[in-house]
Scaffold this active site. Structure first.
Site, PDB file in Angstrom:
ATOM      1  N   ASP A  24     -25.603  -8.696  21.707  1.00 45.47           N
ATOM      2  CA  ASP A  24     -25.361  -7.455  20.966  1.00 45.47           C
ATOM      3  C   ASP A  24     -24.034  -7.594  20.222  1.00 45.47           C
ATOM      4  O   ASP A  24     -22.981  -7.786  20.845  1.00 45.47           O
ATOM      5  CB  ASP A  24     -25.300  -6.306  21.980  1.00 45.47           C
ATOM      6  CG  ASP A  24     -25.047  -4.963  21.332  1.00 45.47           C
ATOM      7  OD1 ASP A  24     -24.758  -4.899  20.118  1.00 45.47           O
ATOM      8  OD2 ASP A  24     -25.123  -3.960  22.062  1.00 45.47           O
ATOM      9  N   ASN A  38     -27.161   0.041   4.776  1.00 47.99           N
ATOM     10  CA  ASN A  38     -27.908   0.373   3.556  1.00 47.99           C
ATOM     11  C   ASN A  38     -26.922   0.909   2.527  1.00 47.99           C
ATOM     12  O   ASN A  38     -25.750   1.119   2.825  1.00 47.99           O
ATOM     13  CB  ASN A  38     -29.043   1.355   3.848  1.00 47.99           C
ATOM     14  CG  ASN A  38     -28.525   2.652   4.439  1.00 47.99           C
ATOM     15  OD1 ASN A  38     -27.773   3.383   3.795  1.00 47.99           O
ATOM     16  ND2 ASN A  38     -28.881   2.935   5.687  1.00 47.99           N
ATOM     17  N   ASP A  48     -27.145  -1.406  12.408  1.00 51.00           N
ATOM     18  CA  ASP A  48     -26.346  -0.318  11.819  1.00 51.00           C
ATOM     19  C   ASP A  48     -26.228   0.839  12.815  1.00 51.00           C
ATOM     20  O   ASP A  48     -25.119   1.336  13.098  1.00 51.00           O
ATOM     21  CB  ASP A  48     -27.049   0.136  10.525  1.00 51.00           C
ATOM     22  CG  ASP A  48     -26.173   0.978   9.621  1.00 51.00           C
ATOM     23  OD1 ASP A  48     -24.984   1.157   9.932  1.00 51.00           O
ATOM     24  OD2 ASP A  48     -26.702   1.461   8.599  1.00 51.00           O
ATOM     25  N   TYR A 135     -35.420  -4.786   6.720  1.00 53.32           N
ATOM     26  CA  TYR A 135     -35.551  -5.224   5.324  1.00 53.32           C
ATOM     27  C   TYR A 135     -36.473  -6.439   5.148  1.00 53.32           C
ATOM     28  O   TYR A 135     -36.674  -6.917   4.020  1.00 53.32           O
ATOM     29  CB  TYR A 135     -34.172  -5.493   4.709  1.00 53.32           C
ATOM     30  CG  TYR A 135     -33.425  -4.235   4.306  1.00 53.32           C
ATOM     31  CD1 TYR A 135     -33.995  -2.969   4.447  1.00 53.32           C
ATOM     32  CD2 TYR A 135     -32.134  -4.296   3.780  1.00 53.32           C
ATOM     33  CE1 TYR A 135     -33.303  -1.813   4.085  1.00 53.32           C
ATOM     34  CE2 TYR A 135     -31.449  -3.143   3.398  1.00 53.32           C
ATOM     35  CZ  TYR A 135     -32.033  -1.908   3.561  1.00 53.32           C
ATOM     36  OH  TYR A 135     -31.354  -0.771   3.185  1.00 53.32           O
TER      37      TYR A 135
HETATM   38  N1  AR6 Z   1     -26.655  -6.861  17.593  1.00 54.19           N
HETATM   39  C1  AR6 Z   1     -27.007  -7.921  16.837  1.00 54.19           C
HETATM   40  N2  AR6 Z   1     -28.095  -7.956  16.049  1.00 54.19           N
HETATM   41  C2  AR6 Z   1     -28.875  -6.852  16.047  1.00 54.19           C
HETATM   42  C3  AR6 Z   1     -28.585  -5.696  16.798  1.00 54.19           C
HETATM   43  C4  AR6 Z   1     -27.415  -5.726  17.592  1.00 54.19           C
HETATM   44  N3  AR6 Z   1     -27.043  -4.680  18.344  1.00 54.19           N
HETATM   45  N4  AR6 Z   1     -29.569  -4.762  16.581  1.00 54.19           N
HETATM   46  C5  AR6 Z   1     -30.448  -5.328  15.730  1.00 54.19           C
HETATM   47  N5  AR6 Z   1     -30.047  -6.577  15.411  1.00 54.19           N
HETATM   48  P1  AR6 Z   1     -31.639  -4.673  10.835  1.00 54.19           P
HETATM   49  P2  AR6 Z   1     -31.680  -5.176   7.933  1.00 54.19           P
HETATM   50  C6  AR6 Z   1     -30.665  -7.585  14.531  1.00 54.19           C
HETATM   51  O1  AR6 Z   1     -32.964  -4.006  10.784  1.00 54.19           O
HETATM   52  O2  AR6 Z   1     -32.949  -5.941   8.073  1.00 54.19           O
HETATM   53  C7  AR6 Z   1     -30.846  -0.199   9.027  1.00 54.19           C
HETATM   54  O3  AR6 Z   1     -31.575   0.975   9.250  1.00 54.19           O
HETATM   55  C8  AR6 Z   1     -32.135  -7.446  14.227  1.00 54.19           C
HETATM   56  O4  AR6 Z   1     -32.932  -7.940  15.306  1.00 54.19           O
HETATM   57  O5  AR6 Z   1     -30.590  -4.046  11.690  1.00 54.19           O
HETATM   58  O6  AR6 Z   1     -30.587  -5.747   7.098  1.00 54.19           O
HETATM   59  C9  AR6 Z   1     -29.851  -0.073   7.897  1.00 54.19           C
HETATM   60  O7  AR6 Z   1     -29.311   1.231   7.817  1.00 54.19           O
HETATM   61  C10 AR6 Z   1     -32.243  -8.327  12.999  1.00 54.19           C
HETATM   62  O8  AR6 Z   1     -32.318  -9.697  13.404  1.00 54.19           O
HETATM   63  O9  AR6 Z   1     -30.982  -4.829   9.352  1.00 54.19           O
HETATM   64  C11 AR6 Z   1     -30.683  -0.400   6.699  1.00 54.19           C
HETATM   65  O10 AR6 Z   1     -31.426   0.728   6.254  1.00 54.19           O
HETATM   66  C12 AR6 Z   1     -30.902  -8.106  12.297  1.00 54.19           C
HETATM   67  O11 AR6 Z   1     -30.054  -7.488  13.262  1.00 54.19           O
HETATM   68  C13 AR6 Z   1     -31.638  -1.442   7.208  1.00 54.19           C
HETATM   69  O12 AR6 Z   1     -31.745  -1.222   8.618  1.00 54.19           O
HETATM   70  C14 AR6 Z   1     -30.981  -7.214  11.071  1.00 54.19           C
HETATM   71  O13 AR6 Z   1     -31.904  -6.165  11.315  1.00 54.19           O
HETATM   72  C15 AR6 Z   1     -31.095  -2.840   7.009  1.00 54.19           C
HETATM   73  O14 AR6 Z   1     -32.101  -3.750   7.376  1.00 54.19           O
END
Ligand code: AR6
Length: 181
Positions: A24, A38, A48, A135
């Protein structure tokens, strides 16, 4: 001649040390963690949401003053309740099949995040796998871009940690970087 080459090789800046870990990102004890945000910078799901929950409501209050952030750019805030001193909020591209500038925008997220880190003298930074969750950016090419961009960007950052939240991401990073000690 060979001595001379060896000497210059030691003097040459070789870039940050790269590490990969499963976990995490909110628990990372580095100077700056990167948020996959975002364009509103007003929070969301995924990493996020986790960062805003861990940092506390002061982070959202601060983000409200920033006026959002275009895709491919990055803005920095304090870490508030996080172990990390700063949060660098970057906005990755939404995957639309790969012919809409996604690769360039994703590379820009890593470059701009390192630029923000340099501006505050951060020596260590942790990245999530930007764009590969909500995304929908495919994990393998996103990982290649993350590593290639960090390796090719001039920065004073000494340590870059790629924090993977699942085995798919971890395997993708290890496939390129090799097993970590
Ligand atoms: N620690 C590390 N990595 C994480 C964690 C964490 N606590 N939680 C999730 N991930 P995403 P995006 C990973 O969806 O695709 C949001 O709603 C996850 O498994 O967080 O860039 C924003 O507000 C994945 O591998 O980001 C935007 O609207 C990675 O982080 C949108 O999502 C990115 O997943 C951005 O989408």
């Amino acid at each position: 001649m060979w001595q001379y080459l060896g000497y210059t090789a030691r003097l040459r800046r070789i870039g940050p040390r790269l590490e990969v870990t499963l976990g995490d990102i909110t628990a990372e004890c580095v100077d700056a963690i990167v948020n996959a945000a975002n364009e509103t910078l007003l929070g969301g799901g995924g990493v996020d949401g986790a960062i805003h929950r861990a940092a506390g409501p002061e982070l959202l209050a601060h983000c409200r003053t920033l006026g959002g952030c275009p895709t491919g750019q990055a803005k920095i805030t304090p870490g508030f309740g996080l172990p990390a001193r700063s949060v660098i909020h970057t906005v990755g591209p939404i995957w639309h099949g790969g012919s809409h500038g996604e690769a360039e925008l994703l590379a820009s997220c890593y470059q701009e995040s390192l630029a923000r880190a340099d501006e505050v003298g951060a020596a260590s930074i942790a990245f999530p796998a930007i764009s590969t969750g909500v995304y929908s950016y495919p994990v393998a090419p996103a990982t290649q871009i993350a590593i290639d961009t960090v390796r090719s960007t001039s920065t004073k950052v000494e340590l870059v940690r790629f924090v993977c939240f699942n085995d798919e991401a971890l395997h993708a990073y290890r496939a390129i970087l090799g097993p970590m000690p």
